[in-house]
Design a protein around this motif. Structure first.
Motif, short mmCIF file in Angstrom:
data_model
loop_
_atom_site.label_atom_id
_atom_site.label_comp_id
_atom_site.label_asym_id
_atom_site.label_seq_id
_atom_site.Cartn_x
_atom_site.Cartn_y
_atom_site.Cartn_z
N GLY A 189 30.74 21.02 84.38
CA GLY A 189 30.22 21.55 85.61
C GLY A 189 30.74 22.92 85.98
O GLY A 189 30.37 23.47 87.03
N HIS A 190 31.56 23.52 85.12
CA HIS A 190 32.15 24.82 85.41
C HIS A 190 31.33 25.95 84.79
O HIS A 190 30.60 25.75 83.81
N VAL A 191 31.49 27.13 85.35
CA VAL A 191 30.99 28.37 84.75
C VAL A 191 32.14 28.97 83.97
O VAL A 191 33.23 29.19 84.52
N LEU A 192 31.93 29.23 82.70
CA LEU A 192 32.98 29.74 81.82
C LEU A 192 33.05 31.26 81.88
O LEU A 192 32.03 31.94 81.82
N LEU A 193 34.27 31.78 81.98
CA LEU A 193 34.53 33.21 81.88
C LEU A 193 35.25 33.49 80.57
O LEU A 193 36.27 32.84 80.28
N VAL A 194 34.74 34.43 79.77
CA VAL A 194 35.46 34.86 78.57
C VAL A 194 35.52 36.38 78.53
O VAL A 194 34.56 37.07 78.87
N GLU A 195 36.69 36.89 78.18
CA GLU A 195 36.85 38.30 77.86
C GLU A 195 37.66 38.35 76.58
O GLU A 195 38.48 37.46 76.32
N ILE A 196 37.43 39.39 75.76
CA ILE A 196 38.02 39.41 74.42
C ILE A 196 38.59 40.79 74.14
O ILE A 196 37.95 41.81 74.42
N ASN A 197 39.80 40.82 73.60
CA ASN A 197 40.35 42.07 73.08
C ASN A 197 40.58 41.90 71.58
O ASN A 197 41.12 40.88 71.14
N ARG A 198 40.15 42.87 70.80
CA ARG A 198 40.16 42.71 69.35
C ARG A 198 41.55 42.93 68.77
O ARG A 198 42.09 44.02 68.80
N ALA A 199 42.13 41.83 68.28
CA ALA A 199 43.39 41.90 67.56
C ALA A 199 43.15 41.76 66.06
O ALA A 199 44.02 42.07 65.25
N ALA A 200 41.98 41.26 65.70
CA ALA A 200 41.63 41.09 64.29
C ALA A 200 40.11 41.21 64.19
O ALA A 200 39.47 41.73 65.09
N GLY A 201 39.53 40.72 63.11
CA GLY A 201 38.10 40.87 62.89
C GLY A 201 37.27 39.83 63.62
O GLY A 201 37.76 39.10 64.49
N LEU A 202 36.01 39.74 63.24
CA LEU A 202 35.09 38.82 63.89
C LEU A 202 35.46 37.36 63.63
O LEU A 202 35.12 36.48 64.41
N GLY A 203 36.17 37.11 62.54
CA GLY A 203 36.59 35.74 62.24
C GLY A 203 37.44 35.15 63.35
O GLY A 203 37.37 33.95 63.64
#
Length: 296
Positions: A189-203
């Motif tokens: 029932g939640h709205v998910l928040l995601v933010e990403i900082n690149r420490a490595a590749g897409l994997g």
């Protein structure tokens, strides 16, 4: 949970990496301009490798702030690394008995998961920089503007259509995945928040999202908001970008996605409250959150 008022005491803690003295002084000065009394916990300027002191000392500072009924909010100096080490020994009973918001982001996401799991709202943001007054407004129960998607921000093209409402939960993607099985709350029932900082590749992004999916953590989320994708603009790996990975993994959820939000690893990120009801409107490009209150 009471809203923070001028004259209240807030605790300044360093549960992850250490901050330089000028950053500590700036944070104290900012909080004091809000009319708050600042209690600088005893180990904020300790150094133990990349962390602000030993696990025992950082935990002692954080638990002391949670247990102290004079403390009405807890402010993390910075992220970095180390918060996850503390989650199993946090005094959640004291936090339930005396709810108080936590302010921070990045590595502090691990602690936000504990706050969300207990049902106590927190603030994803930093009390310094051009957006500091928005943190003050959130803590003091004043209205804040809706967060708007910025069409030119990298990642905005992920936005779909539709609306969703529910408590906003999440933060840094890496820390969300690392918290599975340790501190991850029920996000039904939640709205998910995601933010990403690149420490490595897409994997790295694929593994984190896949872990969240396979663990069932995302089974019943009603919407997804995507903040800053730091370091990924222009990054391509075998014809895919991070947008391809996010579409591939988040697309299976079949929920509205609102991206291009100025939240996360930015010089002046927009702060948002976690654990309180929000309205995601992908068509209008807005995320509107209610004020701090104990979630139900």
């Amino acid at each position: 949970m009471t809203i923070v008022q001028p004259g209240d005491t807030v605790a300044l803690v360093a549960p992850a990496s250490w901050a330089e003295p000028p950053a500590i002084d700036e944070t104290v000065a900012t909080l004091e301009t809000w009319g708050l009394r600042v209690r600088v916990c005893g180990h904020v300027d300790d150094r133990h490798g990349f962390m602000a002191g030993t696990d025992a000392d950082r935990l002692a500072d954080l638990n002391a702030a949670i247990r102290d009924r004079d403390v009405r909010a807890i402010v993390a100096l910075r992220g970095g690394c180390g918060s996850l080490r503390l989650v199993r020994e946090l005094d959640v009973a004291a936090l339930r008995a005396d709810p108080k918001p936590l302010v921070g982001f990045s590595d502090i996401t691990a602690l936000h998961q504990v706050w969300t799991g207990v049902g106590v709202p927190s603030v994803h943001g930093a009390p310094v920089g051009d957006r500091a007054d928005d943190v003050r407004k959130l803590l003091m129960g004043e209205p804040t503007a809706a967060v708007r998607s910025e069409p030119k921000r990298y990642g905005a093209a992920l936005t779909t259509t539709g609306r969703a409402s529910g408590p906003l939960s999440g933060g840094n993607l890496e820390m969300l995945a690392r918290s599975v099985g340790v501190a991850g709350p029920n996000l039904a029932g939640h709205v998910l928040l995601v933010e990403i900082n690149r420490a490595a590749g897409l994997g790295m992004v694929d593994r984190a999202l896949t872990q969240l999916l396979l663990s069932g953590t995302l089974d019943d989320v009603v919407g997804v908001t995507v903040g800053e994708l730091l370091g990924f603009d222009g990054y391509v790996d075998r014809d895919w970008t991070v947008l391809d990975v996010l579409r591939d993994r988040l697309g299976v959820l079949g929920v509205p996605i609102l991206a291009g939000l100025p939240i996360g690893h930015l010089d002046d990120p927009v702060p948002v409250p976690l654990g309180v009801r929000c309205e995601l409107d992908a068509d209008a490009g807005t995320l509107t959150c209610s004020g701090l209150q104990r979630s139900q």
